[in-house]
Motif scaffolding. Structure first.
Motif, PDB file in Angstrom:
ATOM      1  N   MET A  29       0.793  -1.355  -0.097  1.00  0.00           N
ATOM      2  CA  MET A  29       0.135  -0.067  -0.032  1.00  0.00           C
ATOM      3  C   MET A  29       0.901   1.155  -0.048  1.00  0.00           C
ATOM      4  O   MET A  29       0.401   2.324  -0.560  1.00  0.00           O
ATOM      5  N   PHE A  30       1.988   1.253   0.659  1.00  0.00           N
ATOM      6  CA  PHE A  30       3.008   2.120   0.941  1.00  0.00           C
ATOM      7  C   PHE A  30       3.752   2.762  -0.500  1.00  0.00           C
ATOM      8  O   PHE A  30       3.757   3.675  -0.930  1.00  0.00           O
ATOM      9  N   VAL A  31       3.955   1.493  -1.258  1.00  0.00           N
ATOM     10  CA  VAL A  31       4.288   1.960  -2.618  1.00  0.00           C
ATOM     11  C   VAL A  31       3.461   2.469  -3.598  1.00  0.00           C
ATOM     12  O   VAL A  31       3.778   3.323  -4.283  1.00  0.00           O
ATOM     13  N   LEU A  32       2.037   1.982  -3.429  1.00  0.00           N
ATOM     14  CA  LEU A  32       0.994   2.246  -4.284  1.00  0.00           C
ATOM     15  C   LEU A  32       0.742   3.809  -3.887  1.00  0.00           C
ATOM     16  O   LEU A  32       0.649   4.392  -5.064  1.00  0.00           O
ATOM     17  N   VAL A  33       0.636   4.309  -2.664  1.00  0.00           N
ATOM     18  CA  VAL A  33       0.567   5.616  -2.505  1.00  0.00           C
ATOM     19  C   VAL A  33       1.479   6.602  -3.155  1.00  0.00           C
ATOM     20  O   VAL A  33       1.207   7.550  -3.811  1.00  0.00           O
ATOM     21  N   ASN A  34       2.748   6.049  -2.779  1.00  0.00           N
ATOM     22  CA  ASN A  34       3.747   6.915  -3.453  1.00  0.00           C
ATOM     23  C   ASN A  34       3.888   7.079  -5.114  1.00  0.00           C
ATOM     24  O   ASN A  34       4.029   8.342  -5.466  1.00  0.00           O
ATOM     25  N   LEU A  35       3.507   5.856  -5.671  1.00  0.00           N
ATOM     26  CA  LEU A  35       3.584   5.954  -7.030  1.00  0.00           C
ATOM     27  C   LEU A  35       2.189   6.928  -7.676  1.00  0.00           C
ATOM     28  O   LEU A  35       2.427   7.463  -8.519  1.00  0.00           O
ATOM     29  N   ILE A  36       1.214   6.753  -6.761  1.00  0.00           N
ATOM     30  CA  ILE A  36       0.001   7.517  -7.246  1.00  0.00           C
ATOM     31  C   ILE A  36       0.439   9.168  -7.101  1.00  0.00           C
ATOM     32  O   ILE A  36       0.031  10.179  -7.912  1.00  0.00           O
ATOM     33  N   LEU A  37       0.907   9.583  -6.048  1.00  0.00           N
ATOM     34  CA  LEU A  37       1.631  10.524  -5.848  1.00  0.00           C
ATOM     35  C   LEU A  37       2.585  11.097  -6.727  1.00  0.00           C
ATOM     36  O   LEU A  37       2.553  12.333  -7.414  1.00  0.00           O
ATOM     37  N   LEU A  38       3.542  10.423  -7.334  1.00  0.00           N
ATOM     38  CA  LEU A  38       4.340  10.613  -8.236  1.00  0.00           C
ATOM     39  C   LEU A  38       3.631  10.852  -9.768  1.00  0.00           C
ATOM     40  O   LEU A  38       4.046  11.733 -10.280  1.00  0.00           O
ATOM     41  N   PHE A  39       2.598   9.880  -9.951  1.00  0.00           N
ATOM     42  CA  PHE A  39       2.039  10.062 -11.232  1.00  0.00           C
ATOM     43  C   PHE A  39       1.310  11.498 -11.175  1.00  0.00           C
ATOM     44  O   PHE A  39       1.203  12.115 -12.107  1.00  0.00           O
ATOM     45  N   SER A  40       0.463  11.943 -10.165  1.00  0.00           N
ATOM     46  CA  SER A  40      -0.259  13.131  -9.887  1.00  0.00           C
ATOM     47  C   SER A  40       0.966  14.503 -10.236  1.00  0.00           C
ATOM     48  O   SER A  40       0.625  15.507 -10.913  1.00  0.00           O
ATOM     49  N   LEU A  41       1.950  14.084  -9.342  1.00  0.00           N
ATOM     50  CA  LEU A  41       3.041  15.247  -9.858  1.00  0.00           C
ATOM     51  C   LEU A  41       3.594  15.508 -11.291  1.00  0.00           C
ATOM     52  O   LEU A  41       3.904  16.616 -11.878  1.00  0.00           O
ATOM     53  N   LEU A  42       3.637  14.347 -11.973  1.00  0.00           N
ATOM     54  CA  LEU A  42       3.931  14.347 -13.174  1.00  0.00           C
ATOM     55  C   LEU A  42       3.124  14.871 -14.225  1.00  0.00           C
ATOM     56  O   LEU A  42       3.409  15.674 -14.980  1.00  0.00           O
ATOM     57  N   VAL A  43       1.798  14.832 -14.048  1.00  0.00           N
ATOM     58  CA  VAL A  43       0.711  15.324 -14.734  1.00  0.00           C
ATOM     59  C   VAL A  43       0.867  16.693 -14.316  1.00  0.00           C
ATOM     60  O   VAL A  43       0.512  17.675 -15.249  1.00  0.00           O
ATOM     61  N   ALA A  44       0.987  17.106 -13.163  1.00  0.00           N
ATOM     62  CA  ALA A  44       0.954  18.740 -12.709  1.00  0.00           C
ATOM     63  C   ALA A  44       2.197  19.554 -13.415  1.00  0.00           C
ATOM     64  O   ALA A  44       1.586  20.463 -13.974  1.00  0.00           O
ATOM     65  N   PHE A  45       3.163  18.738 -13.204  1.00  0.00           N
ATOM     66  CA  PHE A  45       4.399  19.670 -13.914  1.00  0.00           C
ATOM     67  C   PHE A  45       4.362  19.580 -15.594  1.00  0.00           C
ATOM     68  O   PHE A  45       4.978  20.198 -16.318  1.00  0.00           O
ATOM     69  N   SER A  46       3.646  18.584 -16.083  1.00  0.00           N
ATOM     70  CA  SER A  46       3.639  18.470 -17.594  1.00  0.00           C
ATOM     71  C   SER A  46       2.217  19.151 -18.345  1.00  0.00           C
ATOM     72  O   SER A  46       2.120  18.898 -19.391  1.00  0.00           O
ATOM     73  N   SER A  47       1.238  19.371 -17.416  1.00  0.00           N
ATOM     74  CA  SER A  47       0.152  19.811 -18.152  1.00  0.00           C
ATOM     75  C   SER A  47       0.122  21.177 -18.866  1.00  0.00           C
ATOM     76  O   SER A  47       0.758  22.122 -18.224  1.00  0.00           O
ATOM     77  N   LEU A  48      -0.766  21.340 -19.960  1.00  0.00           N
ATOM     78  CA  LEU A  48      -0.331  22.599 -20.716  1.00  0.00           C
ATOM     79  C   LEU A  48      -2.007  23.074 -20.817  1.00  0.00           C
ATOM     80  O   LEU A  48      -1.881  24.266 -21.386  1.00  0.00           O
ATOM     81  N   ASN A  49      -2.538  22.802 -19.773  1.00  0.00           N
ATOM     82  CA  ASN A  49      -4.005  23.245 -19.524  1.00  0.00           C
ATOM     83  C   ASN A  49      -4.113  23.494 -18.107  1.00  0.00           C
ATOM     84  O   ASN A  49      -3.750  22.672 -17.192  1.00  0.00           O
ATOM     85  N   TYR A  50      -4.680  24.782 -17.704  1.00  0.00           N
ATOM     86  CA  TYR A  50      -4.857  25.105 -16.479  1.00  0.00           C
ATOM     87  C   TYR A  50      -5.833  24.357 -15.473  1.00  0.00           C
ATOM     88  O   TYR A  50      -5.309  23.914 -14.332  1.00  0.00           O
ATOM     89  N   LEU A  51      -6.845  23.712 -16.086  1.00  0.00           N
ATOM     90  CA  LEU A  51      -7.622  23.032 -15.341  1.00  0.00           C
ATOM     91  C   LEU A  51      -7.180  21.810 -15.004  1.00  0.00           C
ATOM     92  O   LEU A  51      -7.446  21.062 -13.790  1.00  0.00           O
ATOM     93  N   LEU A  52      -6.384  21.170 -15.938  1.00  0.00           N
ATOM     94  CA  LEU A  52      -5.791  19.928 -15.694  1.00  0.00           C
ATOM     95  C   LEU A  52      -4.727  19.813 -14.457  1.00  0.00           C
ATOM     96  O   LEU A  52      -4.550  19.101 -13.812  1.00  0.00           O
ATOM     97  N   PHE A  53      -4.049  21.107 -14.724  1.00  0.00           N
ATOM     98  CA  PHE A  53      -2.665  21.290 -13.725  1.00  0.00           C
ATOM     99  C   PHE A  53      -3.574  21.671 -12.429  1.00  0.00           C
ATOM    100  O   PHE A  53      -2.955  21.074 -11.253  1.00  0.00           O
ATOM    101  N   TYR A  54      -4.824  22.258 -12.374  1.00  0.00           N
ATOM    102  CA  TYR A  54      -5.307  22.442 -11.135  1.00  0.00           C
ATOM    103  C   TYR A  54      -5.859  21.121 -10.371  1.00  0.00           C
ATOM    104  O   TYR A  54      -5.559  20.948  -8.960  1.00  0.00           O
ATOM    105  N   ILE A  55      -6.479  20.380 -11.210  1.00  0.00           N
ATOM    106  CA  ILE A  55      -6.846  18.890 -10.761  1.00  0.00           C
ATOM    107  C   ILE A  55      -5.841  18.060 -10.293  1.00  0.00           C
ATOM    108  O   ILE A  55      -5.649  17.433  -9.022  1.00  0.00           O
ATOM    109  N   SER A  56      -4.710  18.176 -10.857  1.00  0.00           N
ATOM    110  CA  SER A  56      -3.456  17.154 -10.483  1.00  0.00           C
ATOM    111  C   SER A  56      -2.805  17.802  -9.178  1.00  0.00           C
ATOM    112  O   SER A  56      -2.059  17.164  -8.296  1.00  0.00           O
TER     113      SER A  56
END
Length: 445
Positions: free
Chosen positions: A85-112
């Motif tokens: 569970m610990f690894v899963l939570v960290n990977l979900i966090l990494l995924f949300s960070l990658l989407v936040a830093f690479s999003s070109l849309n303000y709404l997608l950035f806000y959601i991530s």
């Protein structure tokens, strides 16, 4: 961008295989390193995702810190404390960070941006230490959520008037009126809380003190950088208004930085001291971003990267002491040079990095910030003088009090350090001190 996001999603399936996740995150950081480019244009475009220079640096930092988190959190696996569970939570966090830093849309950035809150909260509540972690989690959640709601309203208003939320397309140069000022403040406060700016920083020491080592490392290493990155993306829409208010941000940040520095000098909890020092560093970053100079932006990005590596390494060291001594108090864990002699060198190296001494990235970034602030107003030299002095003072206070003196006679002998721990510390220290040899990689000169 999918070539970075898909491996993270696939690793979630193998969350129970700790070694596989470790190795693959290392390979992924190597893959990101290979795709380095030396211009300021967008690349890897598709699915409203893409990278420019700043987002590339932040993505690289996120994956690198997450790779180090999985190595340094072996205790979770050793204690069989829901490690899958610990690894899963960290990977979900990494995924949300990658989407936040690479999003070109303000709404997608806000959601991530908001999505990264949930795994962090789970990390603090699930693997934190004291019962106060519930209060710390609630503090973090409400501070961030309450002040990011105006940002959502602001983004919807932009969409209503511009019919687009794509970054770099909605270009507002607004006149100074009270409505536009209100709109500007509602757009910026969400990022000021995340940064955190002085007066909005109260959630940070609580969250750091109660979080496990993984939570502290990801908070210091990457999540604070989300605030700075968000400011870089949003501020260019409000250039005229922001220039009128830059005196406010710079004065509050400099005075707040000096006040927090003094607060650091009376901290007894090791983690709390490192957390407050993060607020001091981020106040300088905020000053650099708010005065709209190229040197300020460059210095802010370099300090964010340097602080991410240095602060994360210090939290790692504090956790290693906590695992052996079962206390983070500087009164209990003193004389560590006798107790863990070979760790003394690493304490020294990271303390030197924290006070921005050569050859660390922090030095280069802070020189840039000092030059940009003094060219904006010579009065800022007063605040900068005190900030520089006190940052050296509280770092020396932490180093000398923890390493020197007679260690507590209730402590027994223990392992001075495992190979895994030295590896984690080296992988924090190496980029922090070696990247200064290739500064155009970090600052986009």
């Amino acid at each position: 961008m999918l070539k970075f996001l898909l491996p993270v999603v696939l690793l979630m399936k193998f969350k129970d295989d700790w070694k596989l996740v470790q190795v693959n995150l290392g390979l992924l950081s190597f893959l990101v390193g290979l795709s380095c480019f030396h211009n300021m244009y967008m690349c890897n475009l598709g699915f409203s995702l893409g990278m420019d220079y700043i987002s590339y640096i932040m993505i690289y930092l996120s994956i690198w810190i997450m790779f180090l988190i999985i190595i340094s959190s072996e205790r979770v696996k050793f204690m069989k404390n829901f490690c899958g569970m610990f690894v899963l939570v960290n990977l979900i966090l990494l995924f949300s960070l990658l989407v936040a830093f690479s999003s070109l849309n303000y709404l997608l950035f806000y959601i991530s941006f908001e999505m990264s809150l949930i795994p962090t909260l789970i990390l603090i509540l699930g693997w934190g230490y004291q019962p106060e972690r519930i209060q710390a989690g609630v503090y973090m959640l409400f501070y961030t959520l309450a002040l990011s709601l105006p940002l959502l309203a602001s983004l919807l208003y932009i969409y209503m008037s511009e019919y687009s939320l794509t970054m770099m397309l909605s270009n507002f140069i607004l006149d100074l009126s009270w409505v536009n000022s209100l709109w500007y403040f509602s757009s910026v406060t969400a990022f000021l809380v995340k940064l955190p700016m002085y007066m909005f920083h109260l959630w940070l020491p609580k969250a750091h003190v109660e979080a496990p080592v993984a939570g502290s490392m990801i908070l210091a290493g990457v999540l604070l950088k989300l605030g700075g990155y968000g400011l870089i993306r949003v501020l260019f829409m409000f250039q005229k208004i922001s220039l009128n208010f830059s005196w406010l941000w710079v004065s509050v940040s400099l005075v707040g930085g000096v006040v927090i520095s003094m607060l650091c000098l009376r901290q007894v909890d090791m983690k709390s001291l490192i957390a407050y020092s993060s607020v001091v560093h981020m106040s300088m970053v905020l000053c650099g971003l708010m005065i709209f100079s190229w040197w300020g932006l460059m210095g802010a990005v370099v300090v964010m990267v340097g602080h991410g590596l240095c602060s994360s390494g210090l939290f790692c060291l504090a956790n290693m002491v906590y695992e052996r001594v079962s206390s983070r108090s500087l009164l209990v864990s003193k004389g560590l040079l006798n107790f863990m002699p070979s760790m003394g060198l690493w304490w020294f190296l990271f303390s030197v990095g924290n006070m921005a001494a050569p050859p660390t990235l922090n030095l280069f970034g802070e020189i840039n910030l000092i030059i940009s602030l003094m060219s904006w107003s010579t009065l800022t030299i007063l605040g900068l003088m005190f900030l520089s002095f006190f940052s050296a003072a509280y770092t020396l206070y932490m180093y000398s009090l923890s390493q020197h003196g007679i260690f507590l006679n209730t402590l027994y002998s223990c392992s001075s350090g495992k190979v895994r721990e030295y590896l984690v510390l080296f992988l924090h220290w190496f980029p922090l001190n070696v990247l200064i040899l290739n500064l155009n990689l970090v600052s986009g000169i």
